[in-house]
Write a protein that holds these residues in place. Structure first.
Motif, PDB file in Angstrom:
ATOM      1  N   GLU A   4     -58.616  30.787 -12.307  1.00 39.68           N
ATOM      2  CA  GLU A   4     -58.294  30.125 -11.038  1.00 39.68           C
ATOM      3  C   GLU A   4     -56.993  30.693 -10.462  1.00 39.68           C
ATOM      4  N   ASN A   5     -56.019  30.968 -11.354  1.00 38.04           N
ATOM      5  CA  ASN A   5     -54.748  31.542 -10.904  1.00 38.04           C
ATOM      6  C   ASN A   5     -54.959  32.880 -10.212  1.00 38.04           C
ATOM      7  N   LEU A   6     -55.773  33.738 -10.823  1.00 37.59           N
ATOM      8  CA  LEU A   6     -56.023  35.060 -10.246  1.00 37.59           C
ATOM      9  C   LEU A   6     -56.664  34.940  -8.866  1.00 37.59           C
ATOM     10  N   LEU A   7     -57.620  34.056  -8.735  1.00 40.77           N
ATOM     11  CA  LEU A   7     -58.302  33.882  -7.451  1.00 40.77           C
ATOM     12  C   LEU A   7     -57.321  33.411  -6.367  1.00 40.77           C
ATOM     13  N   LYS A   8     -56.422  32.500  -6.736  1.00 42.58           N
ATOM     14  CA  LYS A   8     -55.411  32.022  -5.788  1.00 42.58           C
ATOM     15  C   LYS A   8     -54.445  33.151  -5.427  1.00 42.58           C
ATOM     16  N   GLN A   9     -54.043  33.933  -6.411  1.00 46.27           N
ATOM     17  CA  GLN A   9     -53.100  35.026  -6.175  1.00 46.27           C
ATOM     18  C   GLN A   9     -53.711  36.093  -5.264  1.00 46.27           C
ATOM     19  N   VAL A  10     -54.998  36.397  -5.480  1.00 48.23           N
ATOM     20  CA  VAL A  10     -55.673  37.375  -4.628  1.00 48.23           C
ATOM     21  C   VAL A  10     -55.801  36.839  -3.197  1.00 48.23           C
ATOM     22  N   ALA A  11     -56.063  35.554  -3.057  1.00 42.01           N
ATOM     23  CA  ALA A  11     -56.142  34.943  -1.719  1.00 42.01           C
ATOM     24  C   ALA A  11     -54.793  35.090  -0.994  1.00 42.01           C
ATOM     25  N   PHE A  12     -53.702  34.888  -1.717  1.00 40.28           N
ATOM     26  CA  PHE A  12     -52.357  35.047  -1.148  1.00 40.28           C
ATOM     27  C   PHE A  12     -52.115  36.503  -0.746  1.00 40.28           C
ATOM     28  N   ILE A  13     -52.483  37.428  -1.625  1.00 34.86           N
ATOM     29  CA  ILE A  13     -52.301  38.860  -1.354  1.00 34.86           C
ATOM     30  C   ILE A  13     -53.060  39.270  -0.089  1.00 34.86           C
ATOM     31  N   LYS A  14     -54.267  38.747   0.067  1.00 36.28           N
ATOM     32  CA  LYS A  14     -55.045  39.038   1.282  1.00 36.28           C
ATOM     33  C   LYS A  14     -54.361  38.432   2.516  1.00 36.28           C
ATOM     34  N   GLU A  15     -53.856  37.221   2.381  1.00 30.34           N
ATOM     35  CA  GLU A  15     -53.224  36.526   3.519  1.00 30.34           C
ATOM     36  C   GLU A  15     -51.991  37.265   4.013  1.00 30.34           C
ATOM     37  N   ILE A  16     -51.163  37.762   3.079  1.00 31.58           N
ATOM     38  CA  ILE A  16     -49.907  38.393   3.516  1.00 31.58           C
ATOM     39  C   ILE A  16     -50.123  39.769   4.143  1.00 31.58           C
ATOM     40  N   ASP A  17     -51.334  40.288   4.086  1.00 31.19           N
ATOM     41  CA  ASP A  17     -51.639  41.526   4.815  1.00 31.19           C
ATOM     42  C   ASP A  17     -51.384  41.339   6.314  1.00 31.19           C
ATOM     43  N   LYS A  18     -51.474  40.099   6.769  1.00 28.18           N
ATOM     44  CA  LYS A  18     -51.258  39.780   8.190  1.00 28.18           C
ATOM     45  C   LYS A  18     -49.828  40.096   8.638  1.00 28.18           C
TER      46      LYS A  18
END
Length: 196
Positions: A4-18
């Motif tokens: 679950e941690n990895l999935l949340k971290q990847v979601a954050f990484i995708k978001e900060i691309d903005k």
């Protein structure tokens, strides 16, 4: 196995691309192209590594790096506020805190809390690390504007005193860098790229 941690971290990484899409008013050195927030944050991180020896106080460089890399992430939601804006104050706003909680909140709880705390420490500007991080944040656009014959100072008709007042925060983190910056500001007046 995907945690679950990895999935949340990847979601954050995708978001900060903005962050790469948030345009700043300042332009790259000797250029007509506007800098984006991601480029600005990267440059501050490199400046921190290169200039850390000039900090007036001993600093935790890793913590400063975290600050300069994270400080503008809130602008994904809140947008970039021009430091010389006459309509909107360039200080920590409720809007930015909401943005910090949403964006950093994508991370696992402990990481989210740590990142929000680091962002708040930078905004408050009280610790030695925050003072040095803010020095870098004020120094980079100064160098850019000088390289661009006044850059945003000329474009937005920003007077000497306003530039001086905003840039003197550099002194809180490094007397050496401030001495250099103050000299650049004064020479900019002599060259006619900053109006007194």
């Amino acid at each position: 196995m995907q945690t679950e941690n990895l999935l949340k971290q990847v979601a954050f990484i995708k978001e900060i691309d903005k962050l790469k899409y948030i345009q700043r008013k300042t332009k790259l050195f000797n250029s007509d192209r506007h800098e984006n927030d991601a480029e600005h944050s990267w440059h501050l991180a490199m400046m921190t590594i290169v200039l850390a020896e000039h900090s007036d106080k001993p600093i935790d460089v890793l913590k400063v790096l975290k600050m300069v890399l994270m400080h503008d992430i809130v602008e994904i939601d809140a947008g970039d506020t021009f430091i010389y804006d006459t309509q909107k104050n360039h200080t920590n706003t409720d809007e930015e805190l909401i943005a910090a909680k949403r964006i950093f909140g994508l991370l696992p709880k402990e990481q989210a809390e740590e990142f929000i705390a680091i962002w708040q420490e930078f905004e408050e500007g009280i610790t030695d690390e925050a003072k040095f991080a803010k020095s870098m944040d004020r120094f980079e656009p100064l160098l850019q504007n000088v390289s661009n014959n006044g850059g945003t100072w000329a474009e937005f008709n920003v007077p000497y005193q306003k530039v001086y007042d905003k840039k003197k925060a550099i002194k809180d983190g490094s007397a050496t860098i401030w001495e250099y910056a103050e000299d650049l500001i004064n020479k900019s007046v002599e060259k006619g790229i900053l109006k007194k």
